[in-house]
Write an enzyme that holds these catalytic residues in place. Structure first.
Site, PDB file in Angstrom:
ATOM      1  N   GLY A   1     -16.177   4.835  -5.827  1.00 52.19           N
ATOM      2  CA  GLY A   1     -15.115   5.263  -6.730  1.00 52.19           C
ATOM      3  C   GLY A   1     -13.714   5.221  -6.155  1.00 52.19           C
TER       4      GLY A   1
ATOM      5  N   CYS B   1     -28.671  30.082   6.265  1.00 52.50           N
ATOM      6  CA  CYS B   1     -29.019  30.469   7.638  1.00 52.50           C
ATOM      7  C   CYS B   1     -30.530  30.341   7.827  1.00 52.50           C
ATOM      8  CB  CYS B   1     -28.550  31.894   7.935  1.00 52.50           C
ATOM      9  SG  CYS B   1     -26.756  32.051   8.156  1.00 52.50           S
TER      10      CYS B   1
ATOM     11  N   CYS C   1       0.847  -1.188   0.000  1.00 52.39           N
ATOM     12  CA  CYS C   1       0.000   0.000   0.000  1.00 52.39           C
ATOM     13  C   CYS C   1       0.888   1.245   0.000  1.00 52.39           C
ATOM     14  CB  CYS C   1      -0.922   0.003   1.212  1.00 52.39           C
ATOM     15  SG  CYS C   1      -1.793   1.564   1.417  1.00 52.39           S
TER      16      CYS C   1
ATOM     17  N   HIS D   1      -8.554   7.930   2.462  1.00 52.98           N
ATOM     18  CA  HIS D   1      -7.974   9.165   1.918  1.00 52.98           C
ATOM     19  C   HIS D   1      -9.070  10.038   1.320  1.00 52.98           C
ATOM     20  CE1 HIS D   1      -8.304   6.496  -1.597  1.00 52.98           C
ATOM     21  NE2 HIS D   1      -8.342   7.597  -2.338  1.00 52.98           N
TER      22      HIS D   1
ATOM     23  N   CYS E   1       0.676   3.540   3.182  1.00 52.68           N
ATOM     24  CA  CYS E   1       1.108   3.077   4.500  1.00 52.68           C
ATOM     25  C   CYS E   1       2.507   3.616   4.804  1.00 52.68           C
ATOM     26  CB  CYS E   1       1.113   1.549   4.548  1.00 52.68           C
ATOM     27  SG  CYS E   1      -0.476   0.839   5.032  1.00 52.68           S
TER      28      CYS E   1
HETATM   29 ZN   LIG Z   1      -2.233   1.414   3.649  1.00 56.85          ZN
HETATM   30 ZN   LIG Z   2     -25.424  31.661   6.315  1.00 57.14          ZN
END
Ligand SMILES: [Zn+2]
Ligand SMILES: [Zn+2]
Ligand SMILES: [Zn+2]
Length: 336
Positions: free
Chosen positions: A159, A199, A40, A166, A43
């Site tokens: 995907g 808001c 990997c 990640h 890693c």
């Molecule tokens: Zn990894």
């Molecule tokens: Zn706002």
């Protein structure tokens, strides 16, 4: 009776089929399992196999591109867009084009191959949010970029091609259509009412309560009124804030806590679904404003987008957001 609902921000209609409400367990899907095994590049020890890092947190005295980091950001080895060259806008007759200037980076969220944003400590998730901010601020110095998109693909169905957790970042020389629409419509709303549309939504949702999933002092997670997808969830700062990268320090902590909690609830209710999320924020050059309000849109991958959606930009959603919010609110999450 199914219901047609309109998303007030984009004007998009969705069909909510209230009478055949799916229970979370009705969706056919595969849980995201981290298998491990094999080499990997994300890693610790694999640093030499990625392009040189552009940011690393947590390294205590060790050199760049060695182990010892907690969050690490590297250019994507197979970028969608390239960083070299000057921006050249030209078209072919009525067609527009420009050369593919951009940046494409990978944010490796933890050295732990078996970790996920749902299982990592809250502090680690906060570090990831700080890394997003630092990269946005850095890339914005490049005046060619108009928008820095942060997104995450979790699981193969969403995907992701590498299972080590990640997120990704793509800096674009244009503002994506979806964001442009949201910003422009928000500005129009502000022009009429002198209030931020987000808001206003937050105020109404907190009064009604039915679509609120969780909240803390800084942020709130809601099921939007007209969601495209079952269990679509929006995460927003509670006080008006137009640009993600300009948030007050406490906001990242609050947002990390909520993000992690929502993901843990989705894991519990939807059996570790694949998901995507994106951060929507004000474009470069229009960061500070009263009309747009940054947010994270989270979409577990439970249904497939098909002909109807492709043909109309209408979405068929079998789960009313009130139901989704209730399932997530009442989810039992084991503390750990
Ligand atoms: Zn990894
Ligand atoms: Zn706002
Ligand atoms: Zn949005």
């Amino acid at each position: 009776m199914p219901e047609l609902r309109k998303d007030i921000i984009t004007g998009r209609w969705v069909i909510i089929s209230t009478d055949r409400a799916h229970r979370p367990t009705d969706f056919v899907r595969q849980s995201v399992e981290i298998r491990g095994g094999g080499f990997c590049p994300f890693c610790p020890g694999g640093e030499a196999k990625t392009p040189p890092e552009v940011l690393a947190f947590g390294r205590n005295g060790g050199g760049a591109n060695t182990a010892g980091w907690t969050v690490r950001v590297v250019p994507n080895k197979f970028p969608a867009l390239g960083i070299e060259g000057t921006l050249d806008r030209q078209g072919e007759g009525i067609f527009g084009k420009m050369n593919g200037i951009g940046a494409h980076e990978v944010i490796v969220e933890t050295p732990d191959h078996y970790g996920s944003l749902a299982t990592l400590p809250e502090y680690s998730v906060e570090q990831v949010l700080w890394a997003y901010r630092d990269r946005i601020l850095d890339l914005k110095k490049d005046r060619r970029f108009r928008y820095i998109l942060i997104f995450k693909n979790h699981g193969e169905a969403a995907g992701a091609t590498l299972e080590h957790t990640h997120s990704q970042l793509i800096a674009l020389p244009i503002v994506p259509k979806r964001v442009r629409e949201e910003v422009d419509n928000s500005r129009k709303y502000y022009g009429e009412k002198e209030r931020c549309i987000f808001c206003d939504i937050l105020r109404q949702e907190r009064e009604a309560g039915v679509r609120v999933i969780l909240e803390n002092d800084d942020c709130i997670a809601i099921s939007p009124y007209a969601p495209r997808f079952p269990f679509e969830t929006w995460l927003l700062p509670k006080r008006h804030a137009s640009a993600y990268e300009d948030a007050e320090a406490g906001i990242y902590r609050g947002c990390a806590a909520l993000l992690r909690d929502v993901l843990r609830r989705m894991d519990a209710v939807l059996e570790k679904p694949a998901y995507n999320y994106v951060i929507h924020t004000s474009p470069a050059g229009e960061e500070t404003n009263d009309h747009y309000h940054w947010h994270i849109e989270m979409m577990p991958r439970l249904t497939k987008v098909a002909g109807f959606e492709w043909g109309t930009d209408f979405y068929l959603n079998p789960t009313p957001p009130e139901e989704a919010a209730r399932f997530l609110r009442e989810a039992v999450v084991t503390v750990g």
